[in-house]
Design an enzyme around this catalytic site. Sequence first.
Site, mmCIF file in Angstrom:
data_model
loop_
_atom_site.group_PDB
_atom_site.id
_atom_site.type_symbol
_atom_site.label_atom_id
_atom_site.label_comp_id
_atom_site.label_asym_id
_atom_site.label_seq_id
_atom_site.Cartn_x
_atom_site.Cartn_y
_atom_site.Cartn_z
ATOM 1 N N ARG A 123 -79.896 -139.223 -8.395
ATOM 2 C CA ARG A 123 -79.050 -138.727 -9.483
ATOM 3 C C ARG A 123 -79.569 -139.302 -10.778
ATOM 4 O O ARG A 123 -79.173 -140.380 -11.197
ATOM 5 C CB ARG A 123 -77.599 -139.159 -9.241
ATOM 6 N N SER A 125 -68.658 -131.464 -5.565
ATOM 7 C CA SER A 125 -67.561 -132.321 -6.055
ATOM 8 C C SER A 125 -66.328 -131.458 -6.233
ATOM 9 O O SER A 125 -66.415 -130.391 -6.843
ATOM 10 C CB SER A 125 -67.920 -132.902 -7.435
ATOM 11 N N LYS A 130 -70.146 -143.071 -14.218
ATOM 12 C CA LYS A 130 -70.230 -141.649 -14.610
ATOM 13 C C LYS A 130 -69.527 -141.528 -15.958
ATOM 14 O O LYS A 130 -68.316 -141.801 -16.054
ATOM 15 C CB LYS A 130 -69.558 -140.774 -13.572
HETATM 16 C C1 LIG Z 1 -71.049 -139.856 -9.683
HETATM 17 C C2 LIG Z 1 -69.600 -140.153 -9.669
HETATM 18 N N1 LIG Z 1 -68.659 -139.179 -9.421
HETATM 19 C C3 LIG Z 1 -67.402 -139.600 -9.433
HETATM 20 S S1 LIG Z 1 -67.362 -141.286 -9.804
HETATM 21 C C4 LIG Z 1 -69.067 -141.402 -9.899
HETATM 22 C C5 LIG Z 1 -69.760 -142.672 -10.209
HETATM 23 C C6 LIG Z 1 -69.680 -143.641 -9.064
HETATM 24 O O1 LIG Z 1 -70.403 -144.791 -9.422
HETATM 25 P P1 LIG Z 1 -69.929 -146.237 -8.954
HETATM 26 O O2 LIG Z 1 -70.077 -146.291 -7.459
HETATM 27 O O3 LIG Z 1 -70.890 -147.156 -9.665
HETATM 28 O O4 LIG Z 1 -68.506 -146.383 -9.415
HETATM 29 C C1 LIG Z 2 -70.437 -136.489 -8.992
HETATM 30 C C2 LIG Z 2 -70.628 -136.705 -7.670
HETATM 31 C C3 LIG Z 2 -69.520 -136.749 -6.768
HETATM 32 N N1 LIG Z 2 -69.726 -136.954 -5.437
HETATM 33 C C4 LIG Z 2 -70.982 -137.127 -4.982
HETATM 34 C C5 LIG Z 2 -71.137 -137.354 -3.490
HETATM 35 F F1 LIG Z 2 -70.807 -138.614 -3.218
HETATM 36 F F2 LIG Z 2 -72.392 -137.130 -3.128
HETATM 37 F F3 LIG Z 2 -70.322 -136.530 -2.818
HETATM 38 N N2 LIG Z 2 -72.058 -137.102 -5.753
HETATM 39 C C6 LIG Z 2 -71.964 -136.905 -7.095
HETATM 40 N N3 LIG Z 2 -72.993 -136.871 -7.837
#
Ligand SMILES: Cc1ncsc1CCOP(=O)(O)O
Ligand SMILES: C=C1C=NC(C(F)(F)F)=NC1=N
Length: 217
Positions: free
Chosen positions: A42, A113, A142
């Site tokens: 990502r 998602s 994020k």
């Molecule tokens: C990609 C994404 N989608 C929902 S939360 C998130 C970020 C999760 O990152 P972390 O595990 O560092 O909280």
């Molecule tokens: C925004 C996101 C939310 N969920 C996931 C996953 F964990 F793969 F399902 N990946 C992402 N990049």
Amino acid sequence: MEDKLREMLKLYFIMGSNNCRKDPETVLKEAIKGGITLFQFREKGQGSLGGCEKKQLAVNLQRICKEAGIPFIVNDDIELALEVDADGVHIGQSDMSAGEARCLVGSKILGVSVHTLKEAEQAREMGADYFGVGPVFHTTTKEDALPASGVSFIRELRKNGYSIPIVGIGGITAENAGDVMSSGVDGVSVISFISNAESPKKAAMGLKENIMHKQNG
Ligand SMILES: Cc1ncsc1CCOP(=O)(O)O
Ligand SMILES: C=C1C=NC(C(F)(F)F)=NC1=N
Ligand SMILES: [Mg+2]
């Protein structure tokens, strides 16, 4: 296929170059040693790579996954996923529709998602293989994340008869992963707890320990 996917989703590491302290290759190798079961590339947000550099990093990380037998998923960028023949893609609601994505990726893994029952229904109808649900806990990784909703939406999906593989994401650590697993997900997805760790290997091991004996059902 579905049960194989549920196993894959147990400890789903997600990373881009801007989530790491050390070089991404080293972080991924350590995370694999620590027991991750699936990897998502990502490359997004502040300071992330683009173009040729992004593709080169994808190829490098994919090779590391291949050598370890870990499936390689690409976030958002379907073109890149097809170019490198990834094992699958993950798309959000703002990317293309799941229907369009499924048409493009064929039988590859398609993750979507989802944040509402409507989004879940659409994604399922169009052939999503798993749902990403979150943020479960507060996250700063994020930039445009919605507010944390705990495990309520996960429970709501299961209550509404969704038996599709689900992975929870957002602020997940070794200390709260067990609670997420007990909510009915098939696995947990983690970025910073592993990518920012002094020892990504130890971080992954700590998570793995807590999810293996806490899974629901
Ligand atoms: C990609 C994404 N989608 C929902 S939360 C998130 C970020 C999760 O990152 P972390 O595990 O560092 O909280
Ligand atoms: C925004 C996101 C939310 N969920 C996931 C996953 F964990 F793969 F399902 N990946 C992402 N990049
Ligand atoms: Mg997206």
